[in-house]
Design an enzyme around this catalytic site. Sequence first.
Site, PDB file in Angstrom:
ATOM      1  CB  THR A 199      -0.991   0.026   1.186  1.00 23.99           C
ATOM      2  OG1 THR A 199      -1.767   1.213   1.103  1.00 23.99           O
ATOM      3  CG2 THR A 199      -0.298  -0.014   2.536  1.00 23.99           C
ATOM      4  NE  ARG A 200       0.111   5.853  -4.460  1.00 29.18           N
ATOM      5  CZ  ARG A 200      -1.047   6.017  -5.092  1.00 29.18           C
ATOM      6  NH1 ARG A 200      -1.674   4.991  -5.664  1.00 29.18           N
ATOM      7  NH2 ARG A 200      -1.588   7.211  -5.181  1.00 29.18           N
ATOM      8  CG  HIS A 204      -9.503   4.272   5.307  1.00 28.91           C
ATOM      9  ND1 HIS A 204      -9.402   5.231   6.284  1.00 28.91           N
ATOM     10  CD2 HIS A 204      -8.912   4.798   4.201  1.00 28.91           C
ATOM     11  CE1 HIS A 204      -8.786   6.299   5.793  1.00 28.91           C
ATOM     12  NE2 HIS A 204      -8.476   6.057   4.533  1.00 28.91           N
ATOM     13  CG  HIS A 207      -7.401  -0.622   2.673  1.00 24.14           C
ATOM     14  ND1 HIS A 207      -7.817   0.634   3.039  1.00 24.14           N
ATOM     15  CD2 HIS A 207      -7.406  -0.657   1.321  1.00 24.14           C
ATOM     16  CE1 HIS A 207      -8.036   1.345   1.948  1.00 24.14           C
ATOM     17  NE2 HIS A 207      -7.801   0.587   0.897  1.00 24.14           N
ATOM     18  NE  ARG A 293     -12.335  -0.473  -9.515  1.00 24.28           N
ATOM     19  CZ  ARG A 293     -11.883   0.662 -10.035  1.00 24.28           C
ATOM     20  NH1 ARG A 293     -10.899   1.304  -9.477  1.00 24.28           N
ATOM     21  NH2 ARG A 293     -12.441   1.147 -11.126  1.00 24.28           N
TER      22      ARG A 293
HETATM   23  P1  ADP Z   1      -1.355   1.163  -4.748  1.00 32.87           P
HETATM   24  O1  ADP Z   1      -1.995   0.036  -5.468  1.00 32.87           O
HETATM   25  O2  ADP Z   1      -0.909   2.248  -5.680  1.00 32.87           O
HETATM   26  O3  ADP Z   1      -0.312   0.747  -3.779  1.00 32.87           O
HETATM   27  P2  ADP Z   1      -3.294   1.491  -2.590  1.00 32.87           P
HETATM   28  O4  ADP Z   1      -2.417   1.672  -1.422  1.00 32.87           O
HETATM   29  O5  ADP Z   1      -4.539   2.323  -2.610  1.00 32.87           O
HETATM   30  O6  ADP Z   1      -2.522   1.893  -3.930  1.00 32.87           O
HETATM   31  O7  ADP Z   1      -3.724  -0.012  -2.757  1.00 32.87           O
HETATM   32  C1  ADP Z   1      -3.000  -1.058  -2.230  1.00 32.87           C
HETATM   33  C2  ADP Z   1      -3.572  -2.401  -2.669  1.00 32.87           C
HETATM   34  O8  ADP Z   1      -4.917  -2.525  -2.199  1.00 32.87           O
HETATM   35  C3  ADP Z   1      -3.675  -2.603  -4.165  1.00 32.87           C
HETATM   36  O9  ADP Z   1      -3.519  -3.973  -4.462  1.00 32.87           O
HETATM   37  C4  ADP Z   1      -5.075  -2.167  -4.487  1.00 32.87           C
HETATM   38  O10 ADP Z   1      -5.535  -2.765  -5.662  1.00 32.87           O
HETATM   39  C5  ADP Z   1      -5.816  -2.686  -3.271  1.00 32.87           C
HETATM   40  N1  ADP Z   1      -7.015  -1.934  -2.910  1.00 32.87           N
HETATM   41  C6  ADP Z   1      -7.081  -0.707  -2.329  1.00 32.87           C
HETATM   42  N2  ADP Z   1      -8.355  -0.352  -2.084  1.00 32.87           N
HETATM   43  C7  ADP Z   1      -9.117  -1.383  -2.511  1.00 32.87           C
HETATM   44  C8  ADP Z   1     -10.531  -1.648  -2.526  1.00 32.87           C
HETATM   45  N3  ADP Z   1     -11.416  -0.787  -2.042  1.00 32.87           N
HETATM   46  N4  ADP Z   1     -10.913  -2.813  -3.061  1.00 32.87           N
HETATM   47  C9  ADP Z   1     -10.034  -3.710  -3.550  1.00 32.87           C
HETATM   48  N5  ADP Z   1      -8.731  -3.526  -3.552  1.00 32.87           N
HETATM   49  C10 ADP Z   1      -8.262  -2.396  -3.047  1.00 32.87           C
END
Ligand code: ADP
Length: 575
Positions: A199-200, A204, A207, A293
């Site tokens: 994650t970046r 919440h 997650h 996603r």
């Molecule tokens: P990034 O993918 O750029 O690291 P995030 O930190 O937002 O950005 O996401 C981390 C991981 O969690 C990714 O695999 C992303 O696809 C997944 N993810 C985040 N929010 C959701 C969500 N609401 N539903 C499904 N997967 C999610």
Amino acid sequence: MANTPHGGILKDLLARDEAIHHALKEESLTLADIVLSERQLCDLELIINGGFSPLEGFMNQRDYDSVVDTLRLADRTLFPIPVTLDVSLDDIGRLSLAIGKRVTLRDPRDDQALAIITIDDIYKPDRVKEATKVLGADDPAHPSVVYLRTKVKEFYVGGRVSAIQTPSYFDHIPLRYTPTELRTHFKKLTWKKVVAFQTRNPMHRAHRELTIRAARQHQANILIHPVCGLTKPGDVDHYTRVRVYKAIMDKYPNGMAHLALLPLAMRMAGPREAVWHAIIRKNYGATHFIVGRDHAGPGKNSQGEDFYGPYDAQELVSKHRDELQITMVPFQQMTYVPSTDEYMPVDEVPKGVQTLDISGTELRRRLKTGAPIPDWFSYDAVVKTLRESYPPRLKQGLVIFLTGLYNSGADTIARALQTVFNEQGGRSVSLLLGESIDRDLKPDYLLSREQHHNHLQRVAFVASELARAGAAVIASTVAPHEAGRQAVRETITHQAGPGGNFFLIHVATPIEYCEKTDRRGVYARARKGIIKGFTGVGEEFDPPKDANLVVDFTRQSIPEIVHSIVLLLETTGLL
Ligand code: ADP
């Protein structure tokens, strides 16, 4: 090299005798140096600690071309992202870079020697091709395309590195593990199956539910593995995020999950990045990896469309599953189902059942306005942390920058505004007037254009620091040149973070009035040639084209002018 039951072979370049590190350190003092960029520093850390195994250095042209074209190193090993050391033509000449030469790689923050590279190639990459193939488009809406175009130097240097030490950190030391250390930690915990979550962003409830579901599906423990190197510009800073992650860790059953930070420089390359992330997590000892996603998606392109499809990353990881040595755990969008108070992947929600989501944009809006963030979306401790770092606009710092001729009334307006802010309360107020900052800055003290510019930039720096700490800053200086004012705007809007609210007010009082009411006789001395290059007499004042407000002391009273500024601040939610 170290073998472990899972995770495959790890090229841990640090796992060497102390004496060798010592000898390398001695040698490093005798060599030419390259001081790394922030991204190169992150890349080097993962090369030397084995996070980028099987890489043992920066890519030479054979590997680079092969990675760009086929996602594989020249020996056909899957590795989808170029890891390169860029240098300028000037660097090549200045450091006499040549094949076979050994060069010390230094940490830009403290100048420590981290490694020695033995150059085996110097080549000129095709950066447009790199953008098109690796990122999917040479589109400046992509942050890594901007990076390639503006930061990456024109030559790449390839070669193996000999590690001396990892970069030193002063923050979050207990959360920083090398792959070897994390593998050892899992062994100690007797964790056989570990599902890693990249994650970046702040985490919440969605997650937490996503990771718990993944753990349940595979009877695995959880590694929360956030990126704390470089992420997308504008992301929540890593200090805030780590406070959020620590708060989230309390929401897992004891012993289920572990938090470790990853010093990766993300490329936001979507599908290729997901494959890369999987390889990295395998190196850190994870057995499973969550791809949800739009994994590592950079957002919209210049046409307003997403750069990558929402599940392209899952498809590409799946295509390479047989050689990844880590199992992907794919998830569709997690969404909240109010009727049962639970989170579910959208594909599992029965037809017709109502769902709720709060987008990232909506969350930022709520933080800005102070609007409530519901319990179903996040946890109190997380929201509290975010609100501390992202105060609502009413609590944010701001800078009001008054520009105009000497004796235009700008200082009087500034003083009047100060009393309004003092009366309002809630923020500390700082008044930055030329002469109160620098006693030498009398109007008839002759400063060169460059000295004026430098003075202005010092005022901007101080203003941005105060605003960052939440103050209302009122600055008044002549600032006659567009370039100087633009630099001020840049400093304040870019460096002041959430307090980067900048308002340029042009006090456009005509020179005749400024001159007529000048009781100190400064204009008169300028007219007589005693003061040379005085703004309005010997030197032009370029009127700003981007003023947020233009006021004129001959047409409006001070209370009217102050009121117009107050209305402007109210419209933007700052008052
Ligand atoms: P990034 O993918 O750029 O690291 P995030 O930190 O937002 O950005 O996401 C981390 C991981 O969690 C990714 O695999 C992303 O696809 C997944 N993810 C985040 N929010 C959701 C969500 N609401 N539903 C499904 N997967 C999610």
